[in-house]
Design an enzyme around this catalytic site. Structure first.
Site, mmCIF file in Angstrom:
data_model
loop_
_atom_site.group_PDB
_atom_site.id
_atom_site.type_symbol
_atom_site.label_atom_id
_atom_site.label_comp_id
_atom_site.label_asym_id
_atom_site.label_seq_id
_atom_site.Cartn_x
_atom_site.Cartn_y
_atom_site.Cartn_z
ATOM 1 N N ASN A 16 1.667 -9.813 6.613
ATOM 2 C CA ASN A 16 0.855 -9.532 8.001
ATOM 3 C C ASN A 16 -0.340 -10.071 8.140
ATOM 4 O OD1 ASN A 16 -0.111 -7.879 6.043
ATOM 5 N ND2 ASN A 16 -0.525 -6.623 7.501
ATOM 6 N N GLY B 59 0.934 -4.645 0.084
ATOM 7 C CA GLY B 59 1.984 -4.750 0.619
ATOM 8 C C GLY B 59 2.869 -3.639 0.962
ATOM 9 N N SER B 60 4.172 -3.075 1.077
ATOM 10 C CA SER B 60 4.351 -1.797 0.994
ATOM 11 C C SER B 60 4.436 -0.486 0.061
ATOM 12 C CB SER B 60 5.738 -1.777 1.000
ATOM 13 O OG SER B 60 7.042 -2.391 -0.044
ATOM 14 N N GLY C 74 4.526 -1.894 -4.483
ATOM 15 C CA GLY C 74 3.508 -1.375 -4.678
ATOM 16 C C GLY C 74 3.717 -0.347 -5.771
ATOM 17 N N GLU D 115 -3.281 -1.946 -3.028
ATOM 18 C CA GLU D 115 -3.505 -1.668 -1.112
ATOM 19 C C GLU D 115 -2.091 -1.617 -0.026
ATOM 20 O OE1 GLU D 115 -5.774 -1.071 0.136
ATOM 21 O OE2 GLU D 115 -7.478 -1.455 -1.406
ATOM 22 N N CYS E 243 -1.527 -2.497 8.523
ATOM 23 C CA CYS E 243 -1.809 -1.226 7.594
ATOM 24 C C CYS E 243 -2.700 -0.192 8.282
ATOM 25 C CB CYS E 243 -2.331 -1.388 6.271
ATOM 26 S SG CYS E 243 -3.604 -2.804 6.276
ATOM 27 N N GLN F 165 12.281 -6.925 10.407
ATOM 28 C CA GLN F 165 11.678 -5.321 11.271
ATOM 29 C C GLN F 165 12.324 -4.748 12.233
ATOM 30 O OE1 GLN F 165 8.432 -4.330 9.203
ATOM 31 N NE2 GLN F 165 8.299 -2.968 10.777
ATOM 32 N N GLU G 134 -11.199 -3.549 -2.314
ATOM 33 C CA GLU G 134 -11.465 -4.823 -2.181
ATOM 34 C C GLU G 134 -12.350 -5.438 -1.278
ATOM 35 O OE1 GLU G 134 -7.596 -7.640 -2.096
ATOM 36 O OE2 GLU G 134 -7.174 -5.892 -0.771
#
Ligand code: NAD
Length: 479
Positions: free
Chosen positions: A149, A225-226, A230, A247, A281, A328, A460
């Protein structure tokens, strides 16, 4: 059509398979053809990164600065072209694509400067005659796994600090966006990185991602990611006692209080919930609105939604591009169905599948009202252009609702009250808090990250990135 290959040990290497990258605004348009690495090639990339590690760890601050600065300059000067590529492969609007590309350049620029500011501490010991040095050393080989994304910005905000702090990299981008990943690697490769310092392995998570997770030569993994992926990565990293940074998702609240400026609140909601097709996100997916402004806010938001053009991402006048792919889109449509038919929410606007000149994944942005925070559409991340309105009686209830989620990435409030703004900043259970600003849209030089189920590990971006990409050493000397 040219085949884009993987970069392993400084060589562009063909894969065993090829992936055709499809434009979500026009599924008949093939953006490019990309080599797919397998587990063996991923292993070669890790070996190359390991071999390059001692040399890059000893590289001078000037050498790291020069590479990062050259990349920043090239990306910035090519932002129109690369922003167009981003829009074509991911479906963000052209303006969003160019802005994200410029942001990637800013991130490389920031870490170019940081490379020249590397320093340690000299601390007096409690023992006479002893001195203590505290220094940061590179981690070694870092695995970087990114989502689709933010295909320019997220790779940039992981690769730039890794190079700045002396790490070598095995980079696995998301399957849907190899084009942006390939460009970033090509730019850095030509900017003068020694062979093996940065390796690109495009391919599937189950193949390339797993090969990275299984290697004991990878010292740290930075993943975005998801939540599902994760969680799996965290468990794998625990087996290796490996440093990991995750994240993940969000269900970010935007609180709108009675005293808010209506235009500001509507603009924050529209931008936060629907721009980038809601695929952020940090998207404002829950709009928590107090009684006194609720009806005016809903009416004004729908009015604004009516004026938004959903169309080809690269077409002039488009406000919202397509959903990224069929998978999606199916998820978004399924949640629209859950909201209407299982949760019993009112679909106040949108949610229609749209047809445009070219075949693409077009979806009308949707707004649910009369929702409660226990509904599935308010608990689970949808990751599409779908937002909900939750009615709150007052500020206290709004804050409680905002925090009542398993996520904790970004949290926003629209108010003209200093009292409520200050209280919200202190009490919002999120890594980032916005006052009179959309929950999405952050600066590149300050920490980024969340709490609870949204993030795991250190922050980050900005100077805080050093906590992940380095390890601290404390050295004692008695001369
Ligand atoms: P995803 O988890 O499906 O994939 C992310 C990456 O992980 C991809 O490169 C994928 O190939 C890889 N992967 C998949 N399975 C793997 C495995 N078994 N081992 C190793 N790697 C594997 O996520 P996505 O659909 O690409 O991205 C959307 C998600 O990302 C959303 O949940 C969104 O909220 C989140 N996101 C979070 C942030 C943040 O900073 N918090 C930013 C952007 C996106």
């Amino acid at each position: 059509m040219e085949i884009h290959r993987n970069l392993i040990g400084g060589e562009w290497v063909a894969g065993l398979e090829l992936l055709e990258n499809i434009n979500p605004s026009n599924t008949e348009d093939v953006v490019g053809r990309y080599a797919q690495a397998d587990a063996a090639q991923t292993g070669q990339a890790i070996t190359a990164a390991k071999a390059a590690s001692p040399g890059w760890a000893r590289s001078t601050p000037q050498q790291r600065h020069d590479v990062l600065q050259a990349a920043a300059s090239e990306i910035m000067s090519r932002r129109a072209e690369l922003g167009d590529l981003l829009a074509r492969e991911e479906g963000k609007t052209l303006a969003e694509g160019i802005a994200e590309t410029a942001r990637a350049a800013q991130i490389f620029d920031f870490f170019a400067g940081e490379a020249l500011r590397l320093a340690g501490e000299l601390v007096p010991s409690i023992r006479p005659g002893v001195s203590i040095e505290i220094t940061r050393e590179p981690m070694g080989v870092v695995g970087i796994i990114t989502p689709w994304n933010f295909p320019m910005a997220i790779p940039a905000w992981k690769i730039a600090p890794a190079l700045c702090y002396g790490d070598t990299i095995v980079f696995k981008p998301a399957e849907l966006v190899p084009g942006c990943a390939w460009v970033i690697v090509d730019v850095l490769h030509r900017a003068g990185l020694p062979e093996g310092v940065l390796n690109l392995v495009m391919g599937r998570g189950a193949v390339v991602g797993e090969a990275i997770l299984d290697s004991s030569d990878v010292a740290a993994i930075s993943f975005t990611g998801s939540v599902a992926t994760g969680t799996h990565i965290a468990a794998k990293c625990a087996q290796h006692m490996r440093k990991v940074q995750l994240e993940m998702g969000g269900k970010n609240p935007l609180v709108v209080l009675d005293d808010a400026d209506l235009d500001t609140a509507v603009n924050c909601a529209i931008n936060g919930a629907y721009f980038s097709t809601g695929q952020r996100c940090t998207a404002s997916s829950r709009l928590i609105v107090t009684e006194g402004i609720h009806d005016r806010f809903v009416a004004a938001t729908i009015e604004k939604l009516r004026s938004l053009q959903v169309d080809d991402a690269r077409k002039e006048g488009t406000h919202i591009g397509p959903v990224v792919d069929q998978k999606q889109l199916d998820v978004d449509l399924a949640y629209l169905d859950v909201g209407r038919n299982q949760d019993g929410a009112k679909l106040a606007w949108g949610g229609e599948r749209l047809n445009r000149e070219t075949p693409g994944f077009y979806l009308q942005p949707a707004l649910f009202t009369e929702t409660s925070n226990t509904m599935r559409i308010n608990r689970e991340e949808i990751f599409g252009p779908v937002a909900t309105v939750i009615r709150a009686k007052d500020y206290d209830e709004a804050l409680e609702l905002a925090n009542d989620t398993t996520f904790g990435l970004s949290s926003g409030i629209c108010t003209t009250s200093l009292k409520y703004a200050s209280h919200f900043k202190r009490n919002a259970e999120a890594g980032m808090v916005m006052v009179n600003l959309p929950t999405a849209g952050v600066d590149p030089h300050v920490p980024f990250g969340g709490r609870k189920g949204s993030s795991y590990g250190s922050r980050e971006q900005g100077r805080y990135a050093a906590d992940f990409y380095t390890q601290v050493k404390t050295a004692y000397t008695l001369p």
